[in-house]
Each structure stands twice: as structure tokens, then as C-alpha cells.
Design an enzyme around this catalytic site. Structure first.
Site, short mmCIF file in Angstrom:
data_model
loop_
_atom_site.label_atom_id
_atom_site.label_comp_id
_atom_site.label_asym_id
_atom_site.label_seq_id
_atom_site.Cartn_x
_atom_site.Cartn_y
_atom_site.Cartn_z
N PHE A 2 -45.23 24.21 29.69
CA PHE A 2 -45.01 24.95 30.78
C PHE A 2 -45.16 26.44 30.53
CE2 PHE A 2 -42.73 21.11 30.74
CZ PHE A 2 -43.02 20.53 32.12
N SER A 40 -44.60 15.01 34.33
CA SER A 40 -43.62 15.59 33.48
C SER A 40 -43.19 17.03 34.59
CB SER A 40 -43.92 16.47 32.23
OG SER A 40 -44.11 15.28 31.45
N CYS A 47 -37.57 19.10 30.42
CA CYS A 47 -39.07 18.25 30.83
C CYS A 47 -38.64 16.77 31.25
CB CYS A 47 -39.94 18.60 29.79
SG CYS A 47 -41.45 17.37 30.18
N THR A 49 -39.46 13.28 33.21
CA THR A 49 -40.47 12.48 33.85
C THR A 49 -40.02 11.72 35.18
OG1 THR A 49 -40.99 11.78 31.61
CG2 THR A 49 -41.82 10.25 33.33
N ALA A 67 -31.43 11.02 29.57
CA ALA A 67 -31.02 9.95 28.60
C ALA A 67 -30.04 10.75 27.71
CB ALA A 67 -32.13 9.42 27.64
N HIS A 105 -38.10 21.62 26.08
CA HIS A 105 -37.16 20.75 25.07
C HIS A 105 -35.91 21.90 24.82
CE1 HIS A 105 -41.27 18.55 23.46
NE2 HIS A 105 -40.56 18.32 24.77
N THR A 155 -37.73 38.39 29.37
CA THR A 155 -37.67 39.14 28.48
C THR A 155 -36.43 39.62 27.74
OG1 THR A 155 -39.87 39.78 29.10
CG2 THR A 155 -38.64 41.09 27.39
#
Length: 206
Positions: A2, A40, A47, A49, A67, A105, A155
Site C-alpha cells: 500500500f 487485500s 492488511c 482479506t 485473527a 503489517h 512525515t
């Protein structure tokens, strides 16, 4: 992958399940025909699904499963119906990379310790957010470097120990959930991918 450029703000419709697995239904403005089963989607950082997609008035409703690892590292476990979340579809080859490379992640949670108005222009105020990073992640955050917070590429303005600040312009405050964030809120933090690997390589040389 992304970019941290939010393309829609979705709304949580329902959260079901207990323990280490939750199924979350999200309403969005995306065209359902453009979302493949298994796609995704970055949902305020992590991220996730798409496990189901259905048309909805003005867009779509998609469901995702969160999960144990996601629930442990992010604020997803605190999501409830009505909460708004930042959304971004995955990057396609040839797309403009307007933010920075984001994996979805999440590394941990950063706490907002202050929110201050900086300027109040014709398009509204700019706001400076000061956040506290977990000690283990603070070393990856550098002044003028990039950081992803709740799925938004920002930033870094200043760094002082485990504290760092980011500045949000009126446009970002209006088209993301950042206008709703307050002192004490925990936001999803993903450190810069390059900083993470550079630190790992440095450790390996020791």
C-alpha cells in the site's frame, strides 16, 4: 503493498466472534465489482482479506477476519459498530506512489499524548499530533522520515526519545478519521520498511 494514501473511510457495521477470531463487516463506497474475493484491503493500518463482498446502496459491504496476531498488535479488538476506519485498496503496478511503501503489517500501537492547532487558514486548521511509540519501536522513527499511523502515510516532524510528532493538513483531517482522534487514543503504527531492514542488518553485523 500500500502507499498510506487513504481512498475511502468505511464504517463498521458488525463484529462477531470471540477470542482469537473476529469477523467484521464494513460498509464502504468502493464498487463491489472491483473487489475480488480474497483481495487485500488496508483497514486503518492492518492488511485484511475480504472474505465476502456484497453490493450496498452507494457502494459495498465487505467482511474481513481478524485473527490472534492482528488482535494482539492492533486496535482492531476495540472496534465496534459505528466506528469509522481508513481504507486503502492494494497498490497496482503502475499506480502513483504518493505516500511511502506500506505493508499493512502493523508493528504496535502508538498513543496520542497531545493534539494542538498550528494554523487556522481558509481551509481550516492544521493540527500537530504528538504520540508516544512503544520503546522497542521508537528507534525506527526518524525526523523527516515516514511513518504509517492508522493507515495514513505521514512525515515525522520531531523526535524526542519515544515521543514523536506529525502534522496533518486540513485536507487529511477532512478525508480520514484523524479529525476524530483525541488525546489518549491508541493508533496503529507501522514503522518505515527501510528503517526496519536497515536496523536488522546493522544488528546482524555486531
Amino acid at each position: 503493498m500500500f502507499t498510506g494514501l487513504v481512498s475511502d473511510v468505511g464504517t463498521i457495521l458488525s463484529v462477531s466472534g470471540e477470542g482469537d477470531l473476529r469477523r467484521i463487516a464494513i460498509r464502504c463506497a468502493y464498487d463491489p465489482a472491483g473487489i475480488a474475493l480474497g483481495a487485500s484491503i488496508a483497514c486503518s493500518g492492518p492488511c485484511l482479506t475480504a472474505v465476502s463482498i456484497a453490493p450496498d446502496e452507494g457502494g459495498a459491504v465487505f467482511e474481513v477476519d481478524a485473527a490472534a496476531e492482528t488482535l494482539a498488535r492492533t486496535n482492531v479488538g476495540a472496534w465496534a459498530p459505528g466506528r469509522r476506519i481508513n481504507l486503502e485498496r492494494s497498490l497496482k503496478i503502475g499506480d502513483e506512489l504518493g505516500g511511502h511503501l506500506v505493508t499493512g503489517h502493523v508493528d504496535g500501537l502508538a498513543e496520542i499524548v497531545a493534539r494542538d492547532a498550528v494554523t487556522d487558514g481558509a481551509w481550516g486548521p492544521s493540527e500537530r499530533f504528538t504520540l508516544r511509540a512503544p520503546p522497542a519501536l521508537a528507534k525506527f522513527i526518524a525526523e523527516k522520515g515516514s511513518v504509517c499511523l492508522d493507515g495514513t502515510s505521514l512525515t515525522v516532524n520531531t523526535v524526542d526519545g519515544d515521543l514523536f510528532s506529525v502534522l496533518l493538513i486540513p485536507h487529511t483531517l477532512q478525508v480520514t478519521t484523524w479529525g476524530e482522534r483525541r488525546k489518549g487514543d491508541a493508533v496503529n503504527l507501522e514503522v518505515d520498511l527501510i528503517a526496519r531492514y536497515a536496523a536488522r542488518l546493522s544488528e546482524a553485523r555486531v
